[in-house]
Write a protein that holds these residues in place. Structure first.
Motif, PDB file in Angstrom:
ATOM      1  N   ALA A 156       6.932  -2.239  -0.492  1.00  0.00           N
ATOM      2  CA  ALA A 156       6.230  -2.833   0.502  1.00  0.00           C
ATOM      3  C   ALA A 156       4.736  -2.723  -0.011  1.00  0.00           C
ATOM      4  N   ARG A 157       4.314  -1.417  -0.305  1.00  0.00           N
ATOM      5  CA  ARG A 157       3.019  -1.081  -0.684  1.00  0.00           C
ATOM      6  C   ARG A 157       2.487  -2.165  -1.720  1.00  0.00           C
ATOM      7  N   ASN A 158       3.319  -2.280  -2.732  1.00  0.00           N
ATOM      8  CA  ASN A 158       3.088  -3.085  -3.879  1.00  0.00           C
ATOM      9  C   ASN A 158       2.842  -4.504  -3.652  1.00  0.00           C
ATOM     10  N   GLU A 159       3.369  -4.951  -2.458  1.00  0.00           N
ATOM     11  CA  GLU A 159       3.284  -6.372  -1.843  1.00  0.00           C
ATOM     12  C   GLU A 159       1.899  -6.388  -0.749  1.00  0.00           C
ATOM     13  N   GLY A 160       1.474  -5.126  -0.673  1.00  0.00           N
ATOM     14  CA  GLY A 160       0.229  -5.102   0.457  1.00  0.00           C
ATOM     15  C   GLY A 160       1.043  -5.000   1.986  1.00  0.00           C
ATOM     16  N   THR A 161       2.133  -4.693   2.090  1.00  0.00           N
ATOM     17  CA  THR A 161       2.832  -4.102   3.642  1.00  0.00           C
ATOM     18  C   THR A 161       2.688  -2.960   3.767  1.00  0.00           C
ATOM     19  N   TYR A 162       2.489  -2.880   5.003  1.00  0.00           N
ATOM     20  CA  TYR A 162       2.332  -1.242   5.414  1.00  0.00           C
ATOM     21  C   TYR A 162       3.548  -0.792   6.026  1.00  0.00           C
ATOM     22  N   ALA A 163       4.654  -0.147   5.544  1.00  0.00           N
ATOM     23  CA  ALA A 163       5.842   0.353   5.937  1.00  0.00           C
ATOM     24  C   ALA A 163       5.793   1.566   6.460  1.00  0.00           C
TER      25      ALA A 163
END
Length: 207
Positions: free
Chosen positions: A82-89
């Motif tokens: 998720a972080r690689n895609e810019g999402t904050y999990a």
């Protein structure tokens, strides 16, 4: 300072860990004297990861489907992807998710906390990777980046926040920077009317 310059520029990485790491490495890879991120450092999506009742497992709605994670290793892998895609999990509870959905102030505070944590991690990595390299690294927030992050950027030892500034990159090569935008339908944090943005651009260029 020589008039020759190799510059590597990106923008709109929107919280992506992999994009930030590639940007950091680009200086050495391309032999760049200067690396620049021209705005929109942070991401736009929250991804709650919540426990499954009665089981040692977690669940998250990721990539348009509900995913069940049986181990902490699977949770860590989801967070990384998720972080690689810019999402904050983030690990949370059903009750906290319901509270966030019901309270825009709490949602924004949660978002800001995760953005700050991620940005602080980036700054630590930049200090490590750029130390002794001689590469100059300039960044600025964009219209999607909350103003609270300015103090995080100001604490960096290796990344220079150039929003509103004019810097000389080489003899006769000067960069003036502004990260705000004109108004958008999404009411992002750094939006200004045309006249005010124009005044700020002129103030930066006049330096």
């Amino acid at each position: 300072m020589s008039g020759d310059l190799t510059l590597f520029y990106v923008a709109d990485i929107h919280g992506s860990d992999v994009c930030f790491r590639k940007w950091l490495n680009a200086g050495r890879f391309y032999g760049a004297d200067v690396i620049v991120i021209g705005g929109d450092l942070t991401g736009k999506v929250l991804l709650p990861v919540v426990p499954v009742p009665g089981r040692a497992a977690w669940t998250a709605h990721w990539r348009e489907r509900v995913q069940t994670l049986e181990t902490r290793a699977e949770v860590d892998e989801l967070v990384r992807a998720a972080r690689n895609e810019g999402t904050y999990a983030f690990l949370t509870t059903v009750e906290e998710v319901e509270a966030i959905r019901a309270d825009i102030t709490l949602e924004r505070a949660t978002f800001l906390r995760l953005k700050r944590d991620a940005l602080e991690g980036w700054l630590a990595l930049a200090d490590e990777r750029l130390a002794g390299s001689g590469i100059r690294a300039y960044v600025m927030p964009g219209n999607d980046d909350p103003a609270d992050l300015d103090e995080v950027l100001a604490a960096s030892r290796s990344l220079i926040d150039v929003n509103g500034r004019c810097v000389e990159l080489a003899d006769g090569i000067v960069m003036a920077s502004r990260g705000e935008s004109t108004p958008t339908p999404w009411h992002t944090p750094r939006e200004l009317p045309d006249d005010e943005l124009g005044s700020r651009v002129r103030a930066a260029v006049e330096q």
